[in-house]
Design a protein around this motif. Structure first.
Motif, PDB file in Angstrom:
ATOM      1  N   PRO A 190      41.274  33.006  37.224  1.00 25.35           N
ATOM      2  CA  PRO A 190      41.487  34.462  37.272  1.00 25.35           C
ATOM      3  C   PRO A 190      42.616  34.946  36.357  1.00 25.35           C
ATOM      4  O   PRO A 190      42.622  36.097  35.949  1.00 25.35           O
ATOM      5  CB  PRO A 190      41.857  34.730  38.729  1.00 25.35           C
TER       6      PRO A 190
ATOM      7  N   GLU B 184      42.348  37.295  33.192  1.00 24.88           N
ATOM      8  CA  GLU B 184      42.356  38.754  33.138  1.00 24.88           C
ATOM      9  C   GLU B 184      43.683  39.280  32.603  1.00 24.88           C
ATOM     10  O   GLU B 184      43.724  40.229  31.828  1.00 24.88           O
ATOM     11  CB  GLU B 184      42.065  39.342  34.515  1.00 24.88           C
TER      12      GLU B 184
ATOM     13  N   PRO C 156      38.048  41.196  33.171  1.00 33.79           N
ATOM     14  CA  PRO C 156      37.884  40.264  34.294  1.00 33.79           C
ATOM     15  C   PRO C 156      37.424  38.898  33.804  1.00 33.79           C
ATOM     16  O   PRO C 156      36.684  38.808  32.819  1.00 33.79           O
ATOM     17  CB  PRO C 156      36.787  40.920  35.145  1.00 33.79           C
TER      18      PRO C 156
ATOM     19  N   SER D 277      35.273  36.965  34.829  1.00 36.45           N
ATOM     20  CA  SER D 277      33.819  36.754  34.809  1.00 36.45           C
ATOM     21  C   SER D 277      33.203  37.261  33.503  1.00 36.45           C
ATOM     22  O   SER D 277      32.114  36.838  33.126  1.00 36.45           O
ATOM     23  CB  SER D 277      33.177  37.458  36.006  1.00 36.45           C
ATOM     24  N   ASP D 278      33.912  38.183  32.816  1.00 36.86           N
ATOM     25  CA  ASP D 278      33.391  38.701  31.544  1.00 36.86           C
ATOM     26  C   ASP D 278      33.668  37.763  30.376  1.00 36.86           C
ATOM     27  O   ASP D 278      33.450  38.131  29.227  1.00 36.86           O
ATOM     28  CB  ASP D 278      34.007  40.074  31.235  1.00 36.86           C
TER      29      ASP D 278
END
Lengths: 122, 613
Positions: free
Chosen positions: B233, B236, B242, B244-245
């Protein structure tokens, strides 16, 4: 016959100084303040010696010396650099540029005359 | 875990005793230690119960048979097993021995009490069941085999139908019930272990989350094709999008174009396991405030990658391995390094400029000195040189001229270096400009007259007082007029005009002189630089006059602008603030910071033939 000296010098007072000195000692002089003209004059008059200032308005005296030394006909004419560039390394730089002798300004009159005599082969 | 500890607080002495029995090799693993404790607890319980039952049984049955004695003695083996595990820490072997011992006991009792129909038969199930506590597949399989062998032995040794009557009902019930109770205990222990395992897992996950959330370094895992399969994480924070991107190839899409080849090389090097690859590259970060059409923002990232063996997957030796990378934002370190490099280059440049300035000063001093020394030496050799009186006079004049030029050079150099070093003391006072201009004009008018040049001045009548250094302003005017005289032909004209313009005054010195070639305009103001046409004249000017003007005007917070046309004339415009006090401090700092740069910077936005300072 009187020896001929080509003086390349852009400063009028110094030109007068060299001219008067050489004239008083029986030399003929040709004068120019311009490096490119100096090459033409050397070709035309075949002087016995060239007195070369280094800082000149358009092309530097070192550049002119290089051209002289690259020229088959003119190569043998001795070039004496007389210059106010007198910092460390200047003499080496100028000698490497092809000048036969190096005199720093302010000159000593006797040293100047001695050098001229030596290279003009009087 | 903490709850169960509280609940079992009354058993603390027993717990402490069990803990002390656990072998050193199992103490670091809480789950394994719990398994050891469970092993000890059950064996101790069984052993102690057997010891307690022994005298009661003797009293009830009278003199026991040989088998009964052996069986009763055999029930003490659990105590030996406790001792064994505590000494060696060999948990699996202890379990195996325990299973064997139970199998032997069951087999022995079963053989004399009706074979497979014996009351101890249900205990065969316990043999296998108990191994489930160990969580070792190999052990469970072994114990199942042992249990089956035990059952087979009982069935073969004593045929089932013939011995059915030999087993009384009460012993059947007791055997089944004790086995059921024991098995139930095992199930409870198993569920306790599962719970403990779950708690331990949650704890380690929480620990990991804490680490991942608070660590600024980003951890990523690359698949075989380099695509990112996991990224922590913290990504970010690094990229502004984020985590996940960034999966798949979307992190790669943010790598600076110039750094992409190196990035791929690093990943593939790491995948081949050549070296733990390390790379610094630029990664595009999403701007905090979205600005349209702004240049992409990049952060410098350090990446360290190394190959890992991927979990349980089997791997051919030549196929690329998975790669784990750690990313770290090193922008601050990078910009520090750049700043240091910049400062070093700046210092080097300053040093070069200083050496060059010194060489130029030396050259400019030696040139007039050559004439002074040369001519005076010639005067000394009067006879050798055959000098007449006129010549001697001429030489004396030349020596004097050169000496004066030398003085001008020295003064100019001193002024320049004082201005550039910020030591030129500007003392401002309010004064009227008109009288100052007038006195300058008078001072210069003689020289102008000698050169055959007309000199005019025009000062606006309503000109306010100016707060500046009058001495400096006088020098500015004199230097400019003196330059104009030098470069204007006979019959030319020079105008000095002063007018107010908002909060500044505008001083203009214009001439009808030879002008300045376009290519020389930029270099005007460089110390000792003179336009080419000046070579036609002798010893006029040191090439420092304009440098000094620019330096002084700058110290006042003003500006200089030069416009010139060859053979038409030159116009120099000096703008000074009405209150120079304000602009001074900043200008002083600038002068120090810029030394020994050229004293005036050319404003490149101006047309080529103009120059501002």
């Amino acid at each position: 016959m009187a020896k001929t000296v080509l003086i390349v010098e852009d400063n009028e007072l110094n030109m007068k100084l060299f001219h008067d000195l050489l004239e008083a000692h029986g030399y003929q002089t040709i004068e120019t303040r311009n490096g490119i003209e100096a090459l033409d004059l050397a070709r035309k008059h075949k002087p016995d010696l060239i007195i070369m200032d280094i800082q000149l308005p358009e092309v530097s005296g070192l550049e002119v010396t290089k051209w002289l030394k690259e020229d088959e006909e003119l190569r043998s004419i001795p070039v004496v650099a007389v210059t106010a560039f007198a910092m460390k390394g200047d003499e080496e730089r100028i000698r490497e540029g092809g000048c036969e002798a190096y005199l720093s300004k302010p000159i000593s009159v006797s040293k100047f005359l001695e050098t001229v005599r030596h290279f003009a082969k009087d | 875990m903490r709850r169960s500890k509280l609940r079992s607080s009354s058993f603390t002495p027993i717990r402490a005793y069990l803990d002390a029995l656990v072998h050193a090799s199992a103490r670091h693993d809480s789950l394994l230690a719990a398994r050891h404790r469970a092993f000890f607890a059950t064996r101790l319980f069984v052993g102690l119960v057997a010891l307690a039952i022994f005298p009661i049984y003797l009293a009830w049955r009278g003199v026991p048979t040989a088998v009964e004695v052996i069986a009763l003695c055999w029930t003490l083996t659990p105590l030996l097993l406790v001792w064994y595990l505590s000494k060696t820490g060999e948990y699996e072997r202890a379990h195996l021995l325990s299973a064997c011992s139970l199998a032997l006991l069951v087999g022995m009792i079963g053989a004399v009490t009706g074979g497979i129909a014996s009351f101890v038969a249900p205990w065969i199930v316990v043999i296998a069941l108990e191994a489930s506590l160990s969580a070792s597949r190999r052990l469970i399989v072994s114990t199942i085999v042992i249990a089956l062998l035990t059952a087979a032995t009982l069935w073969l040794a004593v045929p089932y139908p013939s011995s059915i009557d030999s087993a009384p009902a009460w012993s059947m019930i007791a055997g089944a019930a004790s086995a059921a109770i024991y098995a139930g205990g095992l199930a409870l222990a198993n569920s306790a272990f599962a719970r403990a395992g779950q708690v331990a897992k949650e704890l380690s996950e929480a620990r990991y989350r804490l680490l991942a959330q608070n660590m600024s370094d980003v951890i990523a895992r690359h698949g075989r094709d380099g695509a990112i399969t996991f990224i922590s994480p913290a990504a970010e924070q690094l990229t502004g999008v984020p985590a996940s991107d960034l999966l798949g190839h979307r992190l790669f899409d943010r790598v600076h174009l110039a750094d992409r080849p190196a990035f791929l090389t690093a990943i593939s090097d790491a995948a081949r396991g050549v070296i733990p690859a390390s790379l610094e590259f630029r990664l595009q970060r999403e701007p905090r405030v979205a600005m349209h059409r702004s240049a992409p923002e990049f952060v410098w990232v350090e990446m360290r990658s190394h190959a890992i063996e991927a979990g349980n997957e089997r791997r051919e030796d030549d196929s690329p391995r998975q790669v784990v990378s750690v990313f770290r934002d090193v922008s601050a370190r990078k910009s520090d390094a750049l700043a240091i490099e910049h400062a070093r280059a700046e210092a080097e440049r300053a040093n070069d400029a200083k050496s060059k300035f010194l060489a130029t000063v030396s050259h400019e001093l030696r040139t007039p000195l050559n004439a002074i020394i040369g001519f005076s030496e010639m005067l000394g050799r009067e006879d050798e040189m055959k000098l007449d009186a006129a010549r001697r006079q001429d030489y004396a004049r030349l020596i004097r001229d050169s000496g004066e030029h030398l003085l001008a050079v020295v003064n100019g150099i001193l002024d320049m270096s004082r201005i550039e070093a910020g030591h030129f003391e500007i003392v401002t006072e309010p004064f009227a400009v008109k009288p100052l201009i007038e006195s300058c004009r008078k001072m210069m008018s003689l020289r102008a007259e000698q050169a055959g040049i007309q000199l005019f001045s025009d000062v606006a009548v309503n000109l306010p007082e100016i707060n500046a250094d009058p001495r400096a302003l006088r020098q500015v005017v004199i230097n400019l007029v003196s330059n104009a005289i030098k470069f204007t032909e006979q019959g030319g004209k020079i105008d000095i005009s002063v007018a107010a313009n908002l909060d500044e005054i505008e001083l203009i010195v214009s001439d009808t002189g030879i002008g300045i070639p376009e290519e020389d305009i930029d270099r005007l103001g460089d110390p000792f630089f003179q336009g080419r046409s000046s070579y036609d004249r002798t010893y006029e000017g040191t090439g420092l006059g304009l440098s000094v003007v620019m330096g002084l005007v700058k110290l006042h917070g003003g500006s200089v602008e030069i416009e010139s046309r060859l053979r038409k004339g030159t116009k120099v415009t000096v703008r000074l603030p009405l209150d120079c006090q304000k602009g001074m401090k900043a200008a002083l700092n600038n002068a120090i910071a810029e030394f020994p740069r050229r004293p005036a910077q050319v404003d490149r936005d101006e047309p080529k033939v103009r120059k501002s300072a």
